[in-house]
Design a protein around this motif. Structure first.
Motif, short mmCIF file in Angstrom:
data_model
loop_
_atom_site.label_atom_id
_atom_site.label_comp_id
_atom_site.label_asym_id
_atom_site.label_seq_id
_atom_site.Cartn_x
_atom_site.Cartn_y
_atom_site.Cartn_z
N ALA A 141 0.82 -1.21 0.00
CA ALA A 141 0.00 0.00 0.00
C ALA A 141 0.85 1.26 0.00
N ASP A 142 2.08 1.19 0.52
CA ASP A 142 2.95 2.36 0.60
C ASP A 142 3.89 2.48 -0.59
N GLY A 143 3.80 1.60 -1.56
CA GLY A 143 4.67 1.66 -2.73
C GLY A 143 5.67 0.53 -2.74
N LEU A 144 6.81 0.77 -3.36
CA LEU A 144 7.85 -0.24 -3.52
C LEU A 144 8.54 -0.54 -2.20
N ASP A 145 8.70 -1.82 -1.91
CA ASP A 145 9.45 -2.26 -0.74
C ASP A 145 10.72 -2.94 -1.23
N PRO A 146 11.85 -2.20 -1.26
CA PRO A 146 13.08 -2.80 -1.82
C PRO A 146 13.53 -4.05 -1.07
N ASP A 147 13.27 -4.12 0.22
CA ASP A 147 13.66 -5.31 0.99
C ASP A 147 12.91 -6.55 0.52
N ALA A 148 11.73 -6.37 -0.06
CA ALA A 148 10.95 -7.52 -0.52
C ALA A 148 11.49 -8.09 -1.82
N LEU A 149 12.39 -7.40 -2.47
CA LEU A 149 12.89 -7.84 -3.76
C LEU A 149 14.29 -8.44 -3.68
N LEU A 150 14.93 -8.36 -2.54
CA LEU A 150 16.33 -8.76 -2.42
C LEU A 150 16.51 -9.93 -1.47
N TRP A 151 17.40 -10.82 -1.82
CA TRP A 151 17.84 -11.87 -0.90
C TRP A 151 19.16 -11.39 -0.32
N VAL A 152 19.28 -11.45 0.98
CA VAL A 152 20.49 -11.00 1.65
C VAL A 152 21.31 -12.23 2.03
N ARG A 153 22.55 -12.26 1.60
CA ARG A 153 23.43 -13.38 1.91
C ARG A 153 23.53 -13.54 3.43
N GLY A 154 23.40 -14.77 3.88
CA GLY A 154 23.55 -15.07 5.31
C GLY A 154 22.25 -15.04 6.09
N VAL A 155 21.16 -14.55 5.50
CA VAL A 155 19.88 -14.52 6.20
C VAL A 155 19.15 -15.83 5.92
N ASP A 156 18.70 -16.47 6.98
CA ASP A 156 18.01 -17.76 6.87
C ASP A 156 16.52 -17.52 6.67
N TYR A 157 16.11 -17.38 5.43
CA TYR A 157 14.70 -17.15 5.13
C TYR A 157 13.86 -18.42 5.26
#
Length: 90
Positions: free
Chosen positions: A11-27
């Motif tokens: 609702a607030d526009g683009l969420d850049p964190d939602a588009l990137l995988w961060v190395r070392g983060v256990d998703y």
């Protein structure tokens, strides 16, 4: 982190964190936990008489790897869940 097929927009526009995988983060661990929680919530809603066919539960991982359960309901189903919550709280 957005689920597969998510577009990174909210609702607030683009969420850049939602588009990137961060190395070392256990998703995966967060997503697995959210998947189990979503199933548990779906079962509880069904046991309470909520038409789960009218509900949409999605397990996703947040940008930090934590699990998130997203619940989408029709207005009628949301009112029924609200009523059940009020009864349970009383």
């Amino acid at each position: 982190m957005c689920d597969i097929g998510g577009d990174g927009f909210d609702a607030d526009g683009l969420d850049p964190d939602a588009l990137l995988w961060v190395r070392g983060v256990d998703y995966l661990t967060g997503w697995r936990d959210a998947t189990r929680a979503a199933a548990e919530l779906g079962d509880a809603l069904a046991e309470a008489g909520v038409d789960v066919a009218a509900a949409k539960l999605r397990a996703v991982s947040a940008a930090d790897g934590s699990g998130v359960v997203r619940l989408e309901l029709s207005p009628a189903t949301a009112r029924k869940v609200a009523k059940l919550a009020r009864v349970a709280a009383a």
